[in-house]
Design a protein around this motif. Sequence first.
Motif, PDB file in Angstrom:
ATOM      1  N   GLY A  34     -11.197-115.459-106.951  1.00  0.00           N
ATOM      2  CA  GLY A  34     -10.821-115.100-105.584  1.00  0.00           C
ATOM      3  C   GLY A  34     -10.285-113.684-105.510  1.00  0.00           C
ATOM      4  N   ALA A  35     -11.067-112.791-104.924  1.00  0.00           N
ATOM      5  CA  ALA A  35     -10.675-111.385-104.839  1.00  0.00           C
ATOM      6  C   ALA A  35     -10.352-110.993-103.408  1.00  0.00           C
ATOM      7  CB  ALA A  35     -11.789-110.494-105.396  1.00  0.00           C
ATOM      8  N   THR A  38     -15.051-104.898-116.414  1.00  0.00           N
ATOM      9  CA  THR A  38     -14.909-106.155-115.687  1.00  0.00           C
ATOM     10  C   THR A  38     -16.269-106.610-115.188  1.00  0.00           C
ATOM     11  OG1 THR A  38     -12.673-105.569-114.958  1.00  0.00           O
ATOM     12  CG2 THR A  38     -13.795-107.299-113.724  1.00  0.00           C
ATOM     13  N   PHE A  39     -16.526-107.908-115.353  1.00  0.00           N
ATOM     14  CA  PHE A  39     -17.757-108.503-114.860  1.00  0.00           C
ATOM     15  C   PHE A  39     -17.449-109.244-113.562  1.00  0.00           C
ATOM     16  CE2 PHE A  39     -20.906-112.192-115.272  1.00  0.00           C
ATOM     17  CZ  PHE A  39     -21.957-111.451-114.737  1.00  0.00           C
ATOM     18  N   LEU A  69     -16.928-116.038-104.349  1.00  0.00           N
ATOM     19  CA  LEU A  69     -18.132-116.564-103.707  1.00  0.00           C
ATOM     20  C   LEU A  69     -18.990-115.461-103.108  1.00  0.00           C
ATOM     21  CD1 LEU A  69     -16.686-119.738-101.928  1.00  0.00           C
ATOM     22  CD2 LEU A  69     -18.156-119.657-103.961  1.00  0.00           C
ATOM     23  N   ALA A  70     -18.365-114.311-102.803  1.00  0.00           N
ATOM     24  CA  ALA A  70     -19.093-113.173-102.221  1.00  0.00           C
ATOM     25  C   ALA A  70     -18.870-111.950-103.105  1.00  0.00           C
ATOM     26  CB  ALA A  70     -18.629-112.919-100.795  1.00  0.00           C
ATOM     27  N   PRO A  71     -19.642-111.784-104.175  1.00  0.00           N
ATOM     28  CA  PRO A  71     -19.439-110.659-105.091  1.00  0.00           C
ATOM     29  C   PRO A  71     -19.512-109.303-104.400  1.00  0.00           C
ATOM     30  CG  PRO A  71     -20.896-112.276-106.095  1.00  0.00           C
ATOM     31  CD  PRO A  71     -20.705-112.699-104.666  1.00  0.00           C
ATOM     32  N   ALA A  72     -20.378-109.166-103.406  1.00  0.00           N
ATOM     33  CA  ALA A  72     -20.489-107.880-102.714  1.00  0.00           C
ATOM     34  C   ALA A  72     -19.188-107.545-102.002  1.00  0.00           C
ATOM     35  CB  ALA A  72     -21.654-107.912-101.727  1.00  0.00           C
ATOM     36  N   ASN A 125     -13.795-104.684-101.935  1.00  0.00           N
ATOM     37  CA  ASN A 125     -12.350-104.682-102.105  1.00  0.00           C
ATOM     38  C   ASN A 125     -11.917-103.840-103.291  1.00  0.00           C
ATOM     39  OD1 ASN A 125     -11.719-106.244 -99.893  1.00  0.00           O
ATOM     40  ND2 ASN A 125     -11.648-108.173-101.018  1.00  0.00           N
ATOM     41  N   LEU A 126     -12.687-103.901-104.369  1.00  0.00           N
ATOM     42  CA  LEU A 126     -12.368-103.087-105.545  1.00  0.00           C
ATOM     43  C   LEU A 126     -12.448-101.596-105.214  1.00  0.00           C
ATOM     44  CD1 LEU A 126     -14.224-105.084-108.352  1.00  0.00           C
ATOM     45  CD2 LEU A 126     -11.771-105.047-107.863  1.00  0.00           C
ATOM     46  N   THR A 127     -13.457-101.222-104.455  1.00  0.00           N
ATOM     47  CA  THR A 127     -13.563 -99.820-104.037  1.00  0.00           C
ATOM     48  C   THR A 127     -12.385 -99.435-103.149  1.00  0.00           C
ATOM     49  OG1 THR A 127     -15.979 -99.893-104.141  1.00  0.00           O
ATOM     50  CG2 THR A 127     -14.990 -98.157-102.793  1.00  0.00           C
ATOM     51  N   ARG A 128     -12.008-100.342-102.251  1.00  0.00           N
ATOM     52  CA  ARG A 128     -10.909-100.071-101.322  1.00  0.00           C
ATOM     53  C   ARG A 128      -9.582 -99.885-102.048  1.00  0.00           C
ATOM     54  NH1 ARG A 128      -7.557-103.570 -98.975  1.00  0.00           N
ATOM     55  NH2 ARG A 128      -8.820-105.341 -99.673  1.00  0.00           N
ATOM     56  N   ILE A 129      -9.362-100.602-103.141  1.00  0.00           N
ATOM     57  CA  ILE A 129      -8.090-100.494-103.850  1.00  0.00           C
ATOM     58  C   ILE A 129      -8.096 -99.376-104.893  1.00  0.00           C
ATOM     59  CG2 ILE A 129      -7.572-102.934-103.473  1.00  0.00           C
ATOM     60  CD1 ILE A 129      -8.312-103.453-106.390  1.00  0.00           C
TER      61      ILE A 129
END
Length: 450
Positions: free
Chosen positions: A23-24, A82-83, A49-52, A57-61
Amino acid sequence: MNLSRLLAARAAAGRPVTVGVIGAGKFGAMFLAMAARSPGIHVAVIADLAPARARENLTRIGWEAERSAATSLDHALAGGATFVTDNAALVNDPRIEVVVESTGNPAAGIRHALAAIAARQHVVMVNVEADVLAGPLLAAKATQAGVVYSMAYGDQPALVCEMVDTIRAMGLPVIAAGKGTKYLPVFHASTPETVWGHYGLTPEQAKAGGMNPQMFNSFLDGTKSSIEMAAIANATGLLPPEDGLAFPPCGVQDLPHILRPRAEGGILPQKGMVEVISSLERDSRQVVGDLRWGVYAVFEGETDYIRRCFSEYGVHTDSTGHYAALWRPYHLIGLELAVSVASVALRREPTGMSEAWRGDAVATAKRALKAGEILDGEGGAMVWGKCIPAARSLAAGALPIGLAHGVKLLRDIPEGAVLRQADVALDAAQDAVRLRHEMESQARPLLAAE
């Protein structure tokens, strides 16, 4: 007070704590933002459930693209990357030491916790909804498996547990503990359609900010507070009020005055309770010195000498000097979660853990409900969660809020009534339902004896 040193030692040895995050969303993203700054922690896999959306979110942080560019778990573990995947089962690889469950879905949380425990992995349960549904049993199963099951540091329940534990370790009795929130009685009827007006936002503003109306409604209608207080009760032994939280308006200056026994001028039915204080007076005025974002504990000075020490060192007390309070004005949510990860991996110690079933959050009708309707769960338009003692919940066969989503009503329910499990069509084969019933069966003789 040595977690940073222990993490640094693991980093120096080239053996960072390996973590899998399920859960990201908001909480998970906040943890990931900080994990990237700790060389002693390696988030090897993120399952969502939604990798995209997770990558967004990873880009945003602030994650660099190469950090999450691993094409497999093997690749991630070999190269320190990270996978990102939609397959939560990959988190249960034996090379992953700690599983962080941050989906917010109680059924999914229980399923993921059981899988991690079976794989002999430590569990940090951000998902307090799952913890309140069956946390005491999950914790027992983790202990039997030789792993640690922990609340999430940074979330208010774990911070309250830490405060309670510290005060008790001093030898002082805890009279009350809990958190602050924005509350008015009318909020219990709030729905995802009406919620934004209570926050002073338009639906358009909320949508532009990516805000989930059902999640925010859970914070407003009393459900999240009830869930969190039940979790604290299960971890500390402090008891919920018999008929739900009172949410008294209270500023920090009044904590030891209001959160003391009723017989001594306060509001508590007895010593040793959980309670949530409101940042709003009942006429909607802002409470002076409110604790909307924070946590507190009220404790007792049992002797003249202890009370004299309170006075000598400026401890904040009531007018008698008998009751005192500590508080923390805010919590940093997922930014603090690394404390739990380090604690369970390096000290094998939880940052709060449900030890026994003492409190429950039960589904309560927001309006008159009709047979055949499908409940929409936490933060929805149909029910809110009320915190009551586990003994009362068990005796009534009450429906926990964590099982009140996507199930059909079998009979009409009047407004304000607590729903029973017999009122809905539960699937006994689901892990969440099965585990809840197992916990109830184990607790029945213990609660009957109290």
